[in-house]
Design a protein around this motif. Structure first.
Motif, PDB file in Angstrom:
ATOM      1  N   LEU A 276       4.119 -15.275  -7.115  1.00 43.29           N
ATOM      2  CA  LEU A 276       3.971 -16.740  -7.313  1.00 43.29           C
ATOM      3  C   LEU A 276       3.713 -16.903  -8.835  1.00 43.29           C
ATOM      4  O   LEU A 276       2.911 -16.352  -9.439  1.00 43.29           O
ATOM      5  CB  LEU A 276       2.664 -17.491  -6.642  1.00 43.29           C
ATOM      6  N   ASN A 277       4.436 -17.690  -9.461  1.00 39.58           N
ATOM      7  CA  ASN A 277       4.342 -17.753 -10.740  1.00 39.58           C
ATOM      8  C   ASN A 277       3.843 -19.325 -11.067  1.00 39.58           C
ATOM      9  O   ASN A 277       4.824 -20.484 -10.783  1.00 39.58           O
ATOM     10  CB  ASN A 277       5.780 -17.733 -11.538  1.00 39.58           C
ATOM     11  N   PHE A 278       2.555 -19.814 -11.382  1.00 43.86           N
ATOM     12  CA  PHE A 278       2.111 -20.994 -11.668  1.00 43.86           C
ATOM     13  C   PHE A 278       2.463 -21.609 -12.639  1.00 43.86           C
ATOM     14  O   PHE A 278       2.195 -22.967 -12.871  1.00 43.86           O
ATOM     15  CB  PHE A 278       0.581 -20.873 -11.248  1.00 43.86           C
ATOM     16  N   ASP A 279       3.106 -21.139 -13.616  1.00 40.36           N
ATOM     17  CA  ASP A 279       3.931 -21.824 -14.777  1.00 40.36           C
ATOM     18  C   ASP A 279       4.826 -22.794 -14.134  1.00 40.36           C
ATOM     19  O   ASP A 279       5.186 -23.988 -14.463  1.00 40.36           O
ATOM     20  CB  ASP A 279       4.443 -21.132 -16.067  1.00 40.36           C
ATOM     21  N   PHE A 280       5.298 -22.426 -12.869  1.00 36.65           N
ATOM     22  CA  PHE A 280       6.634 -23.007 -12.335  1.00 36.65           C
ATOM     23  C   PHE A 280       6.144 -23.676 -10.926  1.00 36.65           C
ATOM     24  O   PHE A 280       7.072 -23.848  -9.882  1.00 36.65           O
ATOM     25  CB  PHE A 280       7.951 -22.286 -12.124  1.00 36.65           C
ATOM     26  N   LEU A 281       4.980 -23.475 -10.621  1.00 40.43           N
ATOM     27  CA  LEU A 281       4.841 -24.019  -9.059  1.00 40.43           C
ATOM     28  C   LEU A 281       3.327 -24.564  -9.399  1.00 40.43           C
ATOM     29  O   LEU A 281       2.242 -24.119  -9.705  1.00 40.43           O
ATOM     30  CB  LEU A 281       4.487 -22.531  -8.150  1.00 40.43           C
ATOM     31  N   LEU A 317       8.796 -26.252  -9.914  1.00 42.41           N
ATOM     32  CA  LEU A 317       9.556 -26.494 -10.881  1.00 42.41           C
ATOM     33  C   LEU A 317      10.871 -25.617 -11.287  1.00 42.41           C
ATOM     34  O   LEU A 317      11.920 -26.297 -11.779  1.00 42.41           O
ATOM     35  CB  LEU A 317       8.670 -26.585 -12.160  1.00 42.41           C
ATOM     36  N   GLU A 318      10.660 -24.523 -10.925  1.00 48.22           N
ATOM     37  CA  GLU A 318      11.708 -23.615 -10.998  1.00 48.22           C
ATOM     38  C   GLU A 318      11.576 -22.591 -10.048  1.00 48.22           C
ATOM     39  O   GLU A 318      10.804 -21.633 -10.065  1.00 48.22           O
ATOM     40  CB  GLU A 318      11.887 -22.862 -12.383  1.00 48.22           C
TER      41      GLU A 318
END
Length: 330
Positions: A276-281, A317-318
């Protein structure tokens, strides 16, 4: 001056207690659940209004670039490289209720404060449990009123379904990484691939896949079940094990994998390992998280109730920056 009624006393106590402890309440709710905590730490996004959550998504790079010489003609065509993903707000509630008989029995000031404190703690625990459960689902629960969860935003079958109004079947750029993206893909059927045989290899490959493209290269979190965490722990046991000290300090056992903390939860979905990448979630919140509403004193019931309301949703987001491995067993 007229005396304060028991109802008025408890309404004031509930409001003042909640407001005084609101920051603590938020911390206690999130710090008891690692997914909520990390979303709050890295992926919380507040909005002050808007009918929907609108996300501008880049699905391809411009082709109007390149080398040239002298008076060569340059490509000035309008580029169509972005679209809009649209997510609906979802609503979540908890309530704190006190019956008339409890107000009467706990009429002393100290007893009243103790009762309110216990009611608030109970509400906090219930809200944390329900929100965390929803954040692991696909958003279809309770007639699709639940928040979108990981199973919708980071799907084990990302070539199907619609998320944010964008069809993943016809738009490959809107698909998260999954088993099919691996060179040596494990079957998604539970019980077919042992972690000891392939787990670390699959994790290494997934880490490379979710790091492709612009933006943060590593996910913030690798998130799985207690069973698969123990399998991972056995594999790294003979080697140096490094923990993320911030998470460890909050009580979340973790062992880093290539610099990314691997954590577990009893709420995690069986057989899955999320990257999980929270820059895009992001967990989008409309105005305020856990806002206490006005007192309700029903005409046909003996007691008072306060509502604790949150408007929000989990939004990707991505998709390509998120990954999930399925079918691994300990």
């Amino acid at each position: 001056m007229p005396s304060t009624s028991e109802t008025r006393l408890y309404d004031d106590l509930l409001t003042s207690t909640w407001e005084a402890r609101h920051g603590e309440v938020v911390d206690n709710i999130t710090k008891s659940h690692v997914l909520l905590n990390e979303l709050k730490e890295h992926g919380l996004k507040r909005k002050t209004g808007g009918a929907t959550i609108n996300i501008e998504v880049r699905y391809q790079l411009s082709t109007a670039v390149g080398s040239y010489s002298g008076l060569d003609t340059l490509d000035t065509a309008v580029q169509e490289g972005t679209t809009m993903a649209i997510f609906n707000w979802r609503q979540h509630y908890g309530t704190v209720s006190i019956s008339g008989i409890d107000m009467a029995k706990n009429s002393g000031k100290e007893a009243s404060i103790d009762l309110v404190g216990e009611k608030v703690k109970n509400a906090m625990a219930a809200i944390a449990d329900d929100l965390t459960t929803q954040l692991h689902g696909d958003g279809t629960g309770n007639a699709s009123k639940n928040l979108l969860g990981l199973q919708a935003n980071v799907a084990t079958a990302p070539a199907t379904g619609t998320v944010g109004g964008v069809n993943r079947a016809t738009n490959s750029w809107w698909r998260n990484r999954d088993n099919a993206a691996l060179a040596d893909a494990p079957a998604t059927t539970a019980g077919t691939t042992s972690f000891a045989a392939k787990g670390k290899d699959y994790m290494n490959e997934m880490l490379i896949l979710v790091g492709r493209g612009p933006g943060r290269k590593l996910p913030h979190l690798i998130y799985t079940t207690e069973l698969l965490f123990r399998a991972y722990k056995r594999e790294v046991e003979p080697h140096l094990r490094i923990s993320n000290q911030r998470l460890a300090g909050l009580g979340f056992t973790n062992i880093q994998f290539e610099g990314v903390p691997v954590v577990h939860s009893e709420y995690a979905t069986a057989g899955l390992i999320y990257f999980l990448n929270f820059d895009f979630l992001k967990l989008y919140i409309l105005k305020k998280m856990f806002a206490m509403g006005k007192e309700i004193e029903p005409s046909d019931q003996d007691g008072i109730t306060k509502k604790i309301l949150t408007y929000g949703n989990l939004v990707v987001l991505e998709s390509r920056k998120q990954g999930v491995l399925a079918g691994l067993v300990a």
